[in-house]
Write an enzyme that holds these catalytic residues in place. Sequence first.
Site, PDB file in Angstrom:
ATOM      1  N   ASP A 221       0.831  -1.193   0.000  1.00 25.54           N
ATOM      2  CA  ASP A 221       0.000   0.000   0.000  1.00 25.54           C
ATOM      3  C   ASP A 221       0.874   1.256   0.000  1.00 25.54           C
ATOM      4  O   ASP A 221       1.875   1.330   0.721  1.00 25.54           O
ATOM      5  CB  ASP A 221      -0.891  -0.021   1.244  1.00 25.54           C
ATOM      6  CG  ASP A 221      -1.880   1.112   1.296  1.00 25.54           C
ATOM      7  OD1 ASP A 221      -2.745   1.181   0.400  1.00 25.54           O
ATOM      8  OD2 ASP A 221      -1.783   1.930   2.222  1.00 25.54           O
ATOM      9  N   GLU A 270      14.808 -15.080  -0.213  1.00 25.90           N
ATOM     10  CA  GLU A 270      15.225 -16.109   0.742  1.00 25.90           C
ATOM     11  C   GLU A 270      14.272 -17.298   0.734  1.00 25.90           C
ATOM     12  O   GLU A 270      14.628 -18.389   1.187  1.00 25.90           O
ATOM     13  CB  GLU A 270      15.266 -15.542   2.158  1.00 25.90           C
ATOM     14  CG  GLU A 270      16.344 -14.493   2.396  1.00 25.90           C
ATOM     15  CD  GLU A 270      16.188 -13.859   3.776  1.00 25.90           C
ATOM     16  OE1 GLU A 270      15.307 -14.320   4.549  1.00 25.90           O
ATOM     17  OE2 GLU A 270      16.918 -12.888   4.072  1.00 25.90           O
TER      18      GLU A 270
END
Length: 538
Positions: A221, A270
Amino acid sequence: MTQHLAAETSLDGLPTSTGTLPGWWREAVIYQVYPRSFADSNGDGMGDLEGIRSRLPYLKELGVDAVWLSPFYASPQADAGYDVADYRAIDPMFGTLHDADAVIREAHGLGLRIIVDLVPNHCSDQHEWFKQALREGPGTPLRERFHFRPGRGADGTEPPNDWESIFGGPAWTRVADGEWYLHLFAPEQPDFNWEHPAVQDEFRSILRFWLDLGADGFRIDVAHGLVKAPGLPDLGRGEQLKLLGNQVLPFFDQDGVHEIYRSWRKVLDEYAGDRIGVAEAWTPSADRTAMYLRPDELHQAFNFHYLNTGWDAQALRATIDESLDAMRPVGAPTTWVLSNHDVVRHVTRYGGGAEGLARARAAALLMLALPGSAYVYQGEELGLPEVLDLPDAARQDPAFARGAGQDGLRDGCRVPIPWSGTEAPYGFGEGGSWLPQPAEWAGLSVAAQTGDPASTLELYRAALHLRRAHPELGAGDAVEWLEAPAGVLAFRRGDFTCTVNTTDGPVRMPAPGTVLLSSGDLSDPSELPADTAVWWRG
């Protein structure tokens, strides 16, 4: 003309990429769920996570690849959950963390991915950091995590600069000890200071929390708003709201945001499974948007330039070309979106009534034929219009109280969607709905439209399944434009062709192949009706 063909899936049940580049997200169709308005499981009139979980099979059948969930975090709900008090907790109105886990697990079991909304520009004034900052007073460490400033004028009673809130009024609120804090949105939404290491560390931790729970990505956002210009300089111009999205502003689209997203990309990488970041980035140009999508930053950004393009063939073609050209150098897919929880539904934007619906249906086929990823806002597959006559007492958008009337505000696109039945709340839940639903929505419910080949729902189902069956629809980064009459778009993707008539009358042109799907009645393949799109094969 409707066809339903099975989607390709990987061994783990999640959709595979059908294009030439890796990454499920490159041509994914992502469905936005606004949790409070999707499905209510406990009869309190408010949608919730269990309601979402119960309706996941509907989304699987619809044919989407992923589901984006608007905020469900613990929040005082000053701005419908975009004022977050705790980023690791679920607001009781939506359920529990176990319910969120169940939604993610069940979605994955159905071959759907889950994207969660993240709100990093600001938090709630009930966030523990902000409450402690107020208690500790001026000059203390917690205040440095926000933008606290002394006021201007002899007695400090004027705001520190001339910035205005997106919701109207000044972007500053004064606290009891005399200092002011910055809030680009509501006063209940203080902006974080992203120059502070603790803020950066906290959000990397929040990312890992949801990634560990199984989230496949984040819609970010106000991704363009995290960094403010040094010194928070005056804008020096009035009517600032009219400048949003197409002007250089000291509080939006500052270059410093890119270092933040480079650090986030390292976290996403990751984790196995192509976890993604999607930027809600209002920028002055498509080229500026593309900067968020360089190979070491985020994966997608909402194409607001496309959303804001009118129903005009020449303008649409220009925006499509500009969007594709901007994304190509950074290797990112273009995204296409017609509606979301912040804008007037496109049925209404395109004129409303039968004309608006015809244009919206044609726009859907155009969007789903373009290369890249498409976003579908809940209810658009039902052809829902904006609700324009909500009573003032029902309105909850904070911009309504701070602004000057209903037009253009957001409650009208957030009315709970109809599922079944002839009376409100149309299967949304047993306890009514938090915003009133129109009586005419009985004919627009999922149940009413299912099985009707002329319905908008069945048009979306057919289009989404055809898109899965024909990989060229979403893959690639270009279209081959074909010669067409004025007011008509025509382009080829392999042996697939899309034609769109944006005029108010029929247009004669040679049929480029066999009809796969039409948004309107196509009695004569050589005459394209007004406000109609057609998919062709061959």
